[in-house]
Design an enzyme around this catalytic site. Sequence first.
Site, short mmCIF file in Angstrom:
data_model
loop_
_atom_site.label_atom_id
_atom_site.label_comp_id
_atom_site.label_asym_id
_atom_site.label_seq_id
_atom_site.Cartn_x
_atom_site.Cartn_y
_atom_site.Cartn_z
N HIS A 108 0.88 -1.17 0.00
CA HIS A 108 0.00 0.00 0.00
C HIS A 108 0.92 1.22 0.00
CE1 HIS A 108 -2.34 -2.96 2.43
NE2 HIS A 108 -3.42 -2.40 1.92
N ASP A 111 2.45 1.92 3.28
CA ASP A 111 3.43 0.96 3.80
C ASP A 111 4.84 1.43 3.46
OD1 ASP A 111 1.21 -0.62 4.33
OD2 ASP A 111 1.46 -1.81 2.50
N ASP A 314 -10.60 -11.67 10.81
CA ASP A 314 -9.54 -11.90 9.84
C ASP A 314 -8.22 -12.08 10.59
OD1 ASP A 314 -8.61 -12.04 7.24
OD2 ASP A 314 -8.67 -9.88 6.86
N ASP A 316 -5.59 -13.68 9.67
CA ASP A 316 -4.44 -13.55 8.76
C ASP A 316 -3.24 -14.40 9.18
OD1 ASP A 316 -5.71 -11.82 7.03
OD2 ASP A 316 -4.89 -10.00 7.93
N ASP A 346 -0.63 -12.45 2.41
CA ASP A 346 -1.30 -11.42 3.21
C ASP A 346 -1.55 -12.02 4.59
OD1 ASP A 346 -2.59 -9.24 4.12
OD2 ASP A 346 -4.15 -9.18 2.59
C1 XLS Z 1 -7.54 -6.75 4.55
C2 XLS Z 1 -7.07 -6.94 3.18
C3 XLS Z 1 -5.91 -6.04 2.77
C4 XLS Z 1 -5.78 -6.03 1.28
C5 XLS Z 1 -5.00 -4.90 0.73
O1 XLS Z 1 -8.29 -7.55 5.10
O2 XLS Z 1 -6.75 -8.27 3.00
O3 XLS Z 1 -4.73 -6.43 3.40
O4 XLS Z 1 -5.21 -7.21 0.82
O5 XLS Z 1 -5.57 -3.67 1.01
NI NI Z 2 -5.73 -9.08 1.37
NI NI Z 3 -7.60 -9.66 4.79
#
Ligand code: XLS
Ligand code: NI
Ligand code: NI
Length: 443
Positions: A108, A111, A314, A316, A346
Site C-alpha cells: 500500500h 506501507d 480476519d 491472517d 497477506d
Molecule cells: C484486509 C485486506 C488487505 C488487502 C489490501 O483484510 O486483506 O490487506 O489485501 O488492502
Molecule cells: Ni488481502
Molecule cells: Ni484480509
Amino acid sequence: MGNILSGETEFFKGIGQIQYEGPQSDNPLAFRWYDENLVVAGKTLKDHFRFACAYWHSFCGTGADPFGGPSHFFPWDKKSDPVERAKDKMDAAFEFITKMNLPYYCFHDVDLVDYGNDVLENERRLQALVDYAKKKQAESGVKLLWGTSNLFSNPRYMNGASTNPDFHVLTHAGAQVKAALDATIALDGENYVFWGGREGYMTLLNTDMKREQEHFARFLHTAKDYARKNGFKGNFFIEPKPCEPTKHQYDYDAATVIGFLRQYDLLDDFKLNLEVNHATLAGHTFQHEMQVAADAGLLGSMDANRGDYQNGWDTDQFPNNVGELTECMLVFLEAGGLKGGGVNFDAKIRRNSTDMEDLFYAHIGGMDTFARALIIADNVLQKSDYKKFRQDRYASFDAGKGKAFEEGKLTLEDLRAFAIENGEPATRSGKQEYLENLLNRYL
Ligand code: XLS
Ligand code: NI
Ligand code: NI
C-alpha cells in the site's frame, strides 16, 4: 537472485539464503517442498505461484491488537525522519525478500512511507521511496506484483472512501489512488488492487446504498481511465471481503463482485484477488471462491493466509493446512492457474512471535505448504479417477436428450414427455466419502 546488497546494514543477522533441501531435511530454515525449479503440470513452481511478500504485515505490522500496543520492535523502525526511516525499512524488506527468494512484493502507499494529511507532502514522500525502490528492484531482480492504496486507516475514511457521502472525502481518495497508480506504473507493477475496507456501511439507517455503489463504480472507472491513459497495461483486481472493518462491505464475495463488475461494465479491466480468510468470513470455503472466479474467467490473484475456525475475524495466519490447500490446488490447476497475479502472503506472524527468524519460518511454511499441495493435487489429477468420476456424473448430458437440453433445444413439454417415458430415475451415489478418502491417499 543476490543475497544482501553490499554496503548496507544486515537486519536479519545470522540468517543466510534459504535453500531447498528436500523433505528429509530437518533444517527449519530450509525449504522441504518448495523447489522453485521443479516442473509440475508443465510449469516451474516459481512460475505457478509467483510468491509475493506483503510489505504491510511483514514490515509495518507491530503485533498490536485491540487489547494492546506493539510487541514487535524492529531495528529498521528507529530514525525520526519519515523518509529515512522508510528507506531503512525498505533495506530490511529487500534483504528479507531476497534471502527468501520471493520473486515479488506488494504494497500500500502508506506501507512504503508514513503519510500525513498534506497531499503534496505525501506525494513527495512517496516519490522519494519510489526512486529508492527502483534501485532496489534493479539490484535484486525482485518485482512488484501489485500496488494499492490504503483508503481505510486515515480517520477521514471512517464513512468510506469512494463511497463516502461527502464528495470532499472522495477527492482525497482520488488523490491517493492517483499517486499510488503513478508509483505502481513507475515500478513496473504488474497489477493494481482495490480492497474496499470501508466501502460499505455500518447501518442502513444513514446509507443510500444505491448511490454509494454507483459512486464506487464511477470511481473505479475514473481510476482505470487514468492508469490506462498513463500506460498501465496490467490487471486491476478487486479483493472481496464481506465485513470487517465495516459491518457490510459491498465487495462481499466473488459472486457479488462479479455481478458488480458486470453491472458497471468493468469486466474488461478487472479481475479478482481472492483471500482465504475473507472466504471463510463470507461463509465459503476458499475453493468455492476460487471456483466461482475461475468459472467466470476472473481468477486473477490470491492473498494467501488462513483464518481460525473458532474466531470470527480476519486472523491472517500463515497457511499451513496441506489437506485444505490441496482442494484449492485442484481448482487452481484445473483453471490453468492465475490470470496475471500471484500468491501474496497477506499474513502476519502472531503477536507473541517476536524473534527475527519467525518471519522466515512463517514464509517457509507457507511456501512449502503450497508446493506440497500443488504436487499432491497434480498427482490426484494425473493418477486417480478423480476427473473421470466428475465427468461421468454428468454423462447423461453428453448425448441424446440431455445434450439437446444443454443446447437449448428442448421445451418444458419435452422434459415432461421424457420423464413419463423413462419412469423413475435410478439412484446414483455422490460418493463423497470415497472421494475424500481418495484425496487422503495422495496426501
Ligand atoms: C484486509 C485486506 C488487505 C488487502 C489490501 O483484510 O486483506 O490487506 O489485501 O488492502
Ligand atoms: Ni488481502
Ligand atoms: Ni484480509
